[in-house]
Design an enzyme around this catalytic site. Structure first.
Site, PDB file in Angstrom:
ATOM      1  N   GLY A   1       0.778  -1.237   0.000  1.00  0.00           N
ATOM      2  CA  GLY A   1       0.000   0.000   0.000  1.00  0.00           C
ATOM      3  C   GLY A   1       0.804   1.279   0.000  1.00  0.00           C
ATOM      4  O   GLY A   1       0.230   2.363   0.061  1.00  0.00           O
TER       5      GLY A   1
ATOM      6  N   GLY B   1       3.089   2.267  -2.417  1.00  0.00           N
ATOM      7  CA  GLY B   1       3.574   2.672  -3.744  1.00  0.00           C
ATOM      8  C   GLY B   1       2.942   3.958  -4.256  1.00  0.00           C
ATOM      9  O   GLY B   1       1.835   4.333  -3.863  1.00  0.00           O
TER      10      GLY B   1
ATOM     11  N   CYS C   1      -0.279   3.270  -6.129  1.00  0.00           N
ATOM     12  CA  CYS C   1      -1.025   2.187  -5.483  1.00  0.00           C
ATOM     13  C   CYS C   1      -2.279   2.760  -4.834  1.00  0.00           C
ATOM     14  O   CYS C   1      -2.227   3.830  -4.230  1.00  0.00           O
ATOM     15  CB  CYS C   1      -0.109   1.579  -4.434  1.00  0.00           C
ATOM     16  SG  CYS C   1      -0.947   0.608  -3.223  1.00  0.00           S
TER      17      CYS C   1
END
Ligand code: 5GP
Length: 387
Positions: free
Chosen positions: A195, A197, A200
């Site tokens: 989570g 990124g 993301c």
């Protein structure tokens, strides 16, 4: 917090919640012996030897290792390309090649000493590993959620196919227990980060995640335990959430052995993405062409489309769409076009060398030992912007 619904009592932290304290080794607060031979950035060596296999066979010890600057280009479209791998290798750095590269492209690759063959967890992926195990000695098994049922079995299947001399990295996870399971199945390295990124959306779509700095510390504690008690090492790759060279330094300071970068390497020529021009009204004014009054100057800016590998775009491109049961957990963004990646690499390596000098470390192993964090409310002065 006195509730069984909480994992533990500690507040979890991201890179932006901390700073590295300068000179801790000199002040004697670090447990490692201070080294005062670091006079300039030139004294810092970022190349690191990774010893990953020790097999005692008929009394012989085989010590398999490789040497690289442990920064890895992510296996994302626009990042994990053959051209990126060439430039990364030229700089001593590494690349996880895109899963979607064709067999012909993988055949063509000449950067295998610094590249990971990246796979998913299908039967076809096992075939790919069988076909390329002579060429690629580093394998990255990459799934967004390395807690899924089959993953431990898959890692042991891969370990059975490749010899003990191959380096297997698998992820992503954020907890120590799963790190141990993957290690026992044969992994040399776990990829840490869920989570965090740049493209993301997992945290928003699912509510699942773990702040990146704390995830490294969490899995690092298990790696430390393994490395104290077992013959074979477990390495950690921090994956996601680095937005500047300082974040990379913090990841190494927290205990990452490798740091993987997606967004920081996006937008460059080597990624091969399409360059699009956008026209924006600037604050400047110029005379109207017919001489009456003033009109805004229109600036042309170049961008490159970048998207998460779980985004709708990536699913459409590589996996036949979302198929009704998958949610897109990645977004599409236009990042400013940045030309050749070499300038960005120089910036990253320069920042990291400088970080080492602040804690009197000659190399990354010492950097970890000499680094201590402080929690901060504000890490930068933003009066003239974030950069
Ligand atoms: P960045 O360096 O851009 O912050 O993070 C790169 C990492 O983000 C990748 O290596 C990968 O682990 C993760 N990532 C890439 N695409 C997606 C996506 O679409 N969804 C999610 N949840 N993570 C992604």
């Amino acid at each position: 917090m006195n509730s069984h619904k909480f994992y533990d009592d500690e507040e979890k932290l991201d890179f932006s919640d901390v700073l590295i304290v300068p000179g801790m080794a000199k002040n004697g607060a670090s447990s490692s012996k201070p080294k005062f031979s670091v006079r300039s950035r030139n004294d810092v060596k970022l190349l690191r030897s990774v010893h990953h296999t020790k097999v005692s066979k008929d009394g012989d010890v085989i010590d398999k290792s490789f040497t690289a600057i442990p920064i890895i280009a992510a296996n994302m479209d626009g990042v994990g390309t053959l051209k990126m791998a060439q430039v990364m290798k030229r700089n001593g750095m590494m690349t996880c090649l895109n899963k979607s590269l064709s067999l012909e492209d993988l055949d063509k690759c000449e950067s295998q000493s610094h590249a990971f063959l990246t796979v998913g967890i299908s039967a076809d992926d096992l075939d790919k590993i069988r076909n390329f195990s002579d060429k690629f000695h580093k394998i990255c098994i990459d799934v967004p959620n390395a807690y899924i049922g089959d993953i431990v079995q898959f890692v042991s299947d891969v370990r059975r196919i490749v010899s003990t001399t191959h380096f297997i990295m698998v992820g992503n996870i954020v907890t120590g227990g799963q790190a141990m399971s993957l290690y026992m199945a044969g992994a040399n390295c776990v990829k840490v980060g869920i989570g965090s990124g740049s493209v993301c959306t997992t945290r928003l779509k699912t509510g699942v995640g773990f702040p990146q700095l704390s995830a490294i510390l969490e899995v690092g504690a298990m790696a430390h335990h393994i490395n104290e008690n077992f013959d074979r090492k477990l390495y950690i790759c921090s994956d996601g959430g680095c937005t500047n060279p300082g974040d990379i330094a913090k990841a190494f300071a927290a205990g990452a052995d490798f740091v993987m970068l997606g967004g920081m390497l996006a937008g460059h020529d080597e990624g091969g993405g399409e360059i699009v021009n956008k026209y924006q009204e600037s604050p400047d004014r110029m005379p109207h062409p017919n001489g009456q009054g003033w009109v805004p100057v229109i600036d042309e800016k170049k961008y490159v489309r970048f998207y998460g590998m779980s985004s709708k775009t990536a699913n459409d491109k590589h996996s036949g769409g979302l198929k009704g049961y998958r949610a897109a957990e990645g977004k599409e963004v236009d990042v400013p076009y940045r030309g050749s990646v070499q300038d960005t690499i120089d910036d990253i390596l320069g920042g990291l060398r400088s970080a080492c000098t602040y804690v009197l470390a000659e190399n990354l192993v010492q950097f970890y030992k000499n680094s201590k964090f402080i929690k901060v409310n504000n890490q930068v002065n933003t009066v003239f912007g974030q950069g």
